[in-house]
Each structure stands twice: as C-alpha cells, then as structure tokens.
Scaffold this motif. Structure first.
Motif, PDB file in Angstrom:
ATOM      1  N   ALA A 174     -15.175   3.865  -9.472  1.00  0.00           N
ATOM      2  CA  ALA A 174     -13.787   3.416  -9.296  1.00  0.00           C
ATOM      3  C   ALA A 174     -13.329   3.632  -7.847  1.00  0.00           C
ATOM      4  O   ALA A 174     -12.652   2.776  -7.259  1.00  0.00           O
ATOM      5  N   LEU A 175     -13.724   4.766  -7.276  1.00  0.00           N
ATOM      6  CA  LEU A 175     -13.356   5.055  -5.886  1.00  0.00           C
ATOM      7  C   LEU A 175     -14.025   4.084  -4.915  1.00  0.00           C
ATOM      8  O   LEU A 175     -13.428   3.659  -3.928  1.00  0.00           O
ATOM      9  N   HIS A 176     -15.284   3.740  -5.214  1.00  0.00           N
ATOM     10  CA  HIS A 176     -15.989   2.756  -4.377  1.00  0.00           C
ATOM     11  C   HIS A 176     -15.286   1.397  -4.427  1.00  0.00           C
ATOM     12  O   HIS A 176     -15.214   0.689  -3.409  1.00  0.00           O
ATOM     13  N   ALA A 177     -14.774   1.044  -5.605  1.00  0.00           N
ATOM     14  CA  ALA A 177     -14.053  -0.229  -5.741  1.00  0.00           C
ATOM     15  C   ALA A 177     -12.785  -0.192  -4.890  1.00  0.00           C
ATOM     16  O   ALA A 177     -12.453  -1.168  -4.195  1.00  0.00           O
ATOM     17  N   ARG A 178     -12.065   0.955  -4.942  1.00  0.00           N
ATOM     18  CA  ARG A 178     -10.857   1.100  -4.124  1.00  0.00           C
ATOM     19  C   ARG A 178     -11.200   1.074  -2.637  1.00  0.00           C
ATOM     20  O   ARG A 178     -10.469   0.489  -1.836  1.00  0.00           O
ATOM     21  N   LEU A 179     -12.324   1.699  -2.290  1.00  0.00           N
ATOM     22  CA  LEU A 179     -12.764   1.723  -0.896  1.00  0.00           C
ATOM     23  C   LEU A 179     -13.069   0.302  -0.408  1.00  0.00           C
ATOM     24  O   LEU A 179     -12.740  -0.069   0.717  1.00  0.00           O
ATOM     25  N   GLY A 180     -13.696  -0.486  -1.278  1.00  0.00           N
ATOM     26  CA  GLY A 180     -13.996  -1.885  -0.938  1.00  0.00           C
ATOM     27  C   GLY A 180     -12.725  -2.668  -0.678  1.00  0.00           C
ATOM     28  O   GLY A 180     -12.639  -3.441   0.286  1.00  0.00           O
ATOM     29  N   ARG A 181     -11.702  -2.460  -1.537  1.00  0.00           N
ATOM     30  CA  ARG A 181     -10.425  -3.163  -1.361  1.00  0.00           C
ATOM     31  C   ARG A 181      -9.734  -2.705  -0.074  1.00  0.00           C
ATOM     32  O   ARG A 181      -9.123  -3.506   0.634  1.00  0.00           O
ATOM     33  N   CYS A 182      -9.853  -1.396   0.197  1.00  0.00           N
ATOM     34  CA  CYS A 182      -9.245  -0.838   1.407  1.00  0.00           C
ATOM     35  C   CYS A 182      -9.878  -1.454   2.653  1.00  0.00           C
ATOM     36  O   CYS A 182      -9.184  -1.841   3.591  1.00  0.00           O
ATOM     37  N   ARG A 183     -11.199  -1.558   2.648  1.00  0.00           N
ATOM     38  CA  ARG A 183     -11.897  -2.123   3.813  1.00  0.00           C
ATOM     39  C   ARG A 183     -11.598  -3.611   3.979  1.00  0.00           C
ATOM     40  O   ARG A 183     -11.555  -4.131   5.089  1.00  0.00           O
ATOM     41  N   LYS A 184     -11.380  -4.281   2.851  1.00  0.00           N
ATOM     42  CA  LYS A 184     -10.997  -5.691   2.911  1.00  0.00           C
ATOM     43  C   LYS A 184      -9.609  -5.818   3.552  1.00  0.00           C
ATOM     44  O   LYS A 184      -9.369  -6.717   4.364  1.00  0.00           O
ATOM     45  N   ALA A 185      -8.718  -4.880   3.200  1.00  0.00           N
ATOM     46  CA  ALA A 185      -7.367  -4.875   3.774  1.00  0.00           C
ATOM     47  C   ALA A 185      -7.420  -4.590   5.274  1.00  0.00           C
ATOM     48  O   ALA A 185      -6.665  -5.177   6.055  1.00  0.00           O
ATOM     49  N   ILE A 186      -8.327  -3.690   5.679  1.00  0.00           N
ATOM     50  CA  ILE A 186      -8.500  -3.374   7.106  1.00  0.00           C
ATOM     51  C   ILE A 186      -8.926  -4.632   7.870  1.00  0.00           C
ATOM     52  O   ILE A 186      -8.385  -4.949   8.925  1.00  0.00           O
ATOM     53  N   SER A 187      -9.909  -5.355   7.318  1.00  0.00           N
ATOM     54  CA  SER A 187     -10.386  -6.592   7.964  1.00  0.00           C
ATOM     55  C   SER A 187      -9.263  -7.621   8.078  1.00  0.00           C
ATOM     56  O   SER A 187      -9.115  -8.284   9.109  1.00  0.00           O
ATOM     57  N   ALA A 188      -8.465  -7.735   7.003  1.00  0.00           N
ATOM     58  CA  ALA A 188      -7.360  -8.704   7.000  1.00  0.00           C
ATOM     59  C   ALA A 188      -6.323  -8.343   8.064  1.00  0.00           C
ATOM     60  O   ALA A 188      -5.811  -9.219   8.772  1.00  0.00           O
ATOM     61  N   THR A 189      -6.027  -7.031   8.187  1.00  0.00           N
ATOM     62  CA  THR A 189      -5.050  -6.587   9.189  1.00  0.00           C
ATOM     63  C   THR A 189      -5.575  -6.828  10.601  1.00  0.00           C
ATOM     64  O   THR A 189      -4.842  -7.260  11.491  1.00  0.00           O
TER      65      THR A 189
END
Length: 202
Positions: A174-189
C-alpha cells in the motif's frame, strides 16, 4: 470594509464553484484508474474534507470565508485569507490537470462554458513558479516520509510471525502504491514549473 484582495477572492470562489460543479458532472474520475485509488483529492494540510467531488472542497472554502477573523486582527485575517487563496489555487490546479488525465484515459472533458472563457479563468489563477516550487518541496517531503515508512516496515519483517509478516507486506504494498502516486505528482509539478517558466520567458 473588505479589501480589494478579499473582493477578488470572492469573485474567484464564485467562478470556481461554477467550474467545480461542471467538473463533477463530467464524472471524469470514474473513468480514471489512477484517481479511483485515491481516498481524497487533497492532502489533509490543505483541506479537512475527504471527497472525490470538487464542489465539496469549494463548500469548505466558502465556510472558511464565512468564519474569517475580523479585519482588525490583521495577522490572523491575513493568514486566513492566504490559506483560502491556497485552497482556491489547489482546486483550480485539479481542473487545470484535467487534459492530462483525459488524454491518458482517452476521454475528453468539455466544459459547458465557452473554451476561451474557461481558458482565461484558468490562466488568471495560474500558480506562480514560486508556489509550484513550494508544492514540489511538500511532495518531496511526502516522498521522503513514505520511503522511511517502507524501510521501517521492512526492518520489522525479520522478527515478525507468518501472520504478522503477511500484514506488514500488505502495508508495504500500500505504501509503495502511495509512493508511486507521490512520484507521479512530483513529475506533474515539475512539468507545470517548466510550462510556467517558459511562459514567463516569452
């Protein structure tokens, strides 16, 4: 008597409410695999509301506006105004990101307002590169915390029983999934920062 900044904010919130309602009516998130996995659209530091409907967040903004401290309490009043402005920008940010999500899911969100009017409203609320860098910093901090949480759970695995190990593995996934979403948000920003800086150079 309210300041011009307050009056401008009220206008922005009224526009935002209209666009958020249209956005929700499009049911875009229902067609998006990435968004389906989200419990909430925003970090708890920005909104206390937990919802996948933008209009619910605009309602929280309206409540914040109604409970503003008196203008005589300058610092508290200014702080509250800045927080509301941050919330308004956060909601506009989701609307701005729509074409990216729509493209990924081969689905086009078409606002009922005229495209030019919609585009102008979004451009007026475009975050400055300074604000985007703040957002990027927050996302990197969130990423750092998630990595630490994953490492902590991995350390617990060695001493865990079989049943507990299975539970810890689920938490790690679950944490890895959140980490993936977080990194996607970083790329978008980071992409948004590039876009804003390109526009500023023109």
């Amino acid at each position: 008597m309210h300041s011009p900044a307050f009056d401008k904010l009220c206008e922005q919130i009224a526009r935002l409410k209209h666009q958020a309602t249209q956005f929700d009516q499009s049911n875009l998130f229902a067609k998006n695999r990435y968004m389906q996995a989200q419990p909430s659209l925003f970090d708890r530091g920005v909104f206390t509301t937990k919802s996948m409907k933008l209009a619910d967040y605009v309602s929280e903004i309206e409540d914040e506006l109604k409970s503003l401290p008196p203008a005589e309490h300058r610092h508290a009043y200014q702080y509250a105004l800045e927080r509301i402005t941050q919330q308004v920008q956060a909601v506009f940010n989701v609307i701005k990101s729509t074409p990216v999500w729509a493209k990924e899911n081969k689905y086009s969100f078409k606002p009922k307002t005229k495209p030019q009017v919609y585009k102008q409203a979004v451009q007026k609320m475009m975050q400055s590169s300074h604000e985007l860098y703040d957002e990027l910093k927050q996302n990197h901090e969130f990423e750092r915390r998630l990595v630490l949480m994953i490492e902590e759970r991995k350390l617990k695995l060695d001493a865990a029983s079989a049943a507990k190990a299975a539970e810890i593995n689920q938490e790690i996934l679950a944490l890895h999934a959140r980490l993936g979403r977080c990194r996607k948000a970083i790329s978008a920003t980071e992409d948004k920062i590039q876009q804003v800086e390109k526009q500023q150079l023109r």
